[in-house]
Scaffold this motif. Sequence first.
Motif, PDB file in Angstrom:
ATOM      1  N   GLY A 131       0.805  -1.215   0.000  1.00 31.26           N
ATOM      2  CA  GLY A 131       0.000   0.000   0.000  1.00 31.26           C
ATOM      3  C   GLY A 131       0.839   1.267   0.000  1.00 31.26           C
ATOM      4  O   GLY A 131       0.308   2.368   0.071  1.00 31.26           O
ATOM      5  N   GLY A 132       2.181   1.066  -0.072  1.00 28.60           N
ATOM      6  CA  GLY A 132       3.056   2.232  -0.108  1.00 28.60           C
ATOM      7  C   GLY A 132       2.982   3.002   1.204  1.00 28.60           C
ATOM      8  O   GLY A 132       2.448   2.515   2.206  1.00 28.60           O
ATOM      9  N   LYS A 184       3.543 -11.821  -0.701  1.00 30.87           N
ATOM     10  CA  LYS A 184       3.756 -10.403  -1.058  1.00 30.87           C
ATOM     11  C   LYS A 184       4.547 -10.297  -2.364  1.00 30.87           C
ATOM     12  O   LYS A 184       4.280  -9.422  -3.197  1.00 30.87           O
ATOM     13  N   ASN A 188       3.335  -8.521  -5.825  1.00 32.03           N
ATOM     14  CA  ASN A 188       4.083  -7.540  -6.621  1.00 32.03           C
ATOM     15  C   ASN A 188       4.221  -7.974  -8.078  1.00 32.03           C
ATOM     16  O   ASN A 188       4.196  -7.144  -8.982  1.00 32.03           O
ATOM     17  N   ARG A 288       9.947  -3.849 -18.541  1.00 32.64           N
ATOM     18  CA  ARG A 288      10.700  -2.869 -17.727  1.00 32.64           C
ATOM     19  C   ARG A 288      12.184  -2.917 -18.080  1.00 32.64           C
ATOM     20  O   ARG A 288      12.847  -1.892 -18.176  1.00 32.64           O
TER      21      ARG A 288
HETATM   22  C1  6PG Z   1       3.354  -2.297  -2.459  1.00 35.50           C
HETATM   23  C2  6PG Z   1       4.414  -2.122  -3.510  1.00 35.50           C
HETATM   24  C3  6PG Z   1       5.740  -1.792  -2.927  1.00 35.50           C
HETATM   25  C4  6PG Z   1       6.876  -1.745  -3.961  1.00 35.50           C
HETATM   26  C5  6PG Z   1       6.816  -0.631  -4.905  1.00 35.50           C
HETATM   27  C6  6PG Z   1       8.042  -0.523  -5.820  1.00 35.50           C
HETATM   28  O1  6PG Z   1       2.726  -3.341  -2.468  1.00 35.50           O
HETATM   29  O2  6PG Z   1       3.148  -1.379  -1.671  1.00 35.50           O
HETATM   30  O3  6PG Z   1       4.541  -3.326  -4.208  1.00 35.50           O
HETATM   31  O4  6PG Z   1       6.047  -2.760  -1.968  1.00 35.50           O
HETATM   32  O5  6PG Z   1       8.053  -1.618  -3.270  1.00 35.50           O
HETATM   33  O6  6PG Z   1       5.664  -0.702  -5.670  1.00 35.50           O
HETATM   34  O7  6PG Z   1       8.310  -1.685  -6.493  1.00 35.50           O
HETATM   35  P1  6PG Z   1       9.236  -1.674  -7.795  1.00 35.50           P
HETATM   36  O8  6PG Z   1      10.355  -0.707  -7.545  1.00 35.50           O
HETATM   37  O9  6PG Z   1       9.773  -3.043  -7.922  1.00 35.50           O
HETATM   38  O10 6PG Z   1       8.366  -1.243  -8.908  1.00 35.50           O
END
Ligand code: 6PG
Length: 466
Positions: A131-132, A184, A188, A288
Amino acid sequence: MADPQIGIYGLGTMGAALALNLAENGVEIAVANRSTEAIPAFLDRAGPLAARIATAEDLDALIAALPRPRQLLAMIPSTAPMDALIDELIPKLAEGDTLIDAGNADFHATRARSAKLAEHGIHFVGLGVSGGEEGARRGPSMMFGGTEYSWERLAPMLRAIAARFGDDPCVAHLGPDGAGHFVKTVHNGIEYADMQMIGELFDLLETGGRDVGEIADIFAGWNEGPLGSYLFEITAGLLRRTDSATGAPILDVIQDSAGQKGTGRWTVIEAVKLGQSATMIEGAVAARAWSAERDARRAGAEVFGSARATVELEVETLEAAARAARVLEYAQGFRILAASAEEYDWPLAPARIAEIWRAGCIIRAKMLDDIAGAFAEGTAMADLMRAEAFRETLETGIPALRKVVGTAVAAGLPVPVLASALAWFDTMRTPRGTARLIQAQRDVFGRHGFERTDREGKGFHGPWWD
Ligand code: 6PG
């Protein structure tokens, strides 16, 4: 001040946000940071919540401030610093204490750390948090891997700070040691696929002659329907932003090279190791990686020219294709989870995983409620593609997806995620495929043997030449 219920070590972005969330939800906390300079700014940010927060000079003081058995959340990088911290903590913690890593960790490391700490009677929790920063502060989705003992102690406070879907807190005990961090990681991976899928849809809409404002409206409209999700919502929002320096749409000034911290790549690696292949996630990770090669792409265009031609696709066709692709991307993710549950003997409950992804996390989407329902009604974790609940979405969406991918391919637009979705779907409904040819080739050059359609057993060989 009452005794702290948990200590938080590390007040970076996520650590500070989780600490404030805990304090706001009535949890007594103690905090420390490697450099004490971060503390005053943190307390400033805490405002009135500071009354519920004890601060400690350093790690030793933090440990001393916690009643036993202790609960300590380490919000530091889940790489070498976590191993160094564990080495430092082993003589300082005691039997029955729990150490929590709430970062994006490689689940293999989490398993090794759990085993190492278990030798000292210390419990280790790998907590996937999604969720950042905003999620961590206001309500994340959390995937808990660890012992029942730690879960019993931590569940009340995790439920208090979690995002809620209705009354349901988005946190669950998914299994021991690395289970939470693994789920998790797959979350992602799905996040990567979904983001890339949205990027491909954007490309198709833009190449179709629409400006960013029109595309924002289309995405906002989809977000009201079955495609409703956090990622469509923020994409509609960001498309409307303009750059303050130039006044141009913000997308015009952003370099087209995507970063990645590694969780998408881990998902692909683990999927392959488990004998699986999540091609949509692979497509997203590849996109990417290729995006980072700006010079090579420019050189390619100089040599071959850019093949991009205008495409004409109905918005409804794109929406139906996106719905089908999203079902398939979740289906691939859950297949990896099914394989991991078997390999590591984890009691993963797919309905619960889908439920805790319905709010707080980056991939939260309306569709997850139907996915949770499908699993609750008995769909096997590996069989989401064939769930009755998505039959109609796929029956109408696959022809649309075929049209979209066909049009994109003909126009020279790369759509690695959408194209992978279709190839996978078509493969998974092909009862007799081309692997018979592969088996014959393997037997010709390596006498690897094959199975026959008309007899039991393995290790048959062909009538090859000398
Ligand atoms: C989350 C996100 C987070 C992740 C960023 C960056 O669930 O809150 O997945 O954990 O760190 O989105 O991920 P990348 O740098 O690999 O895009």
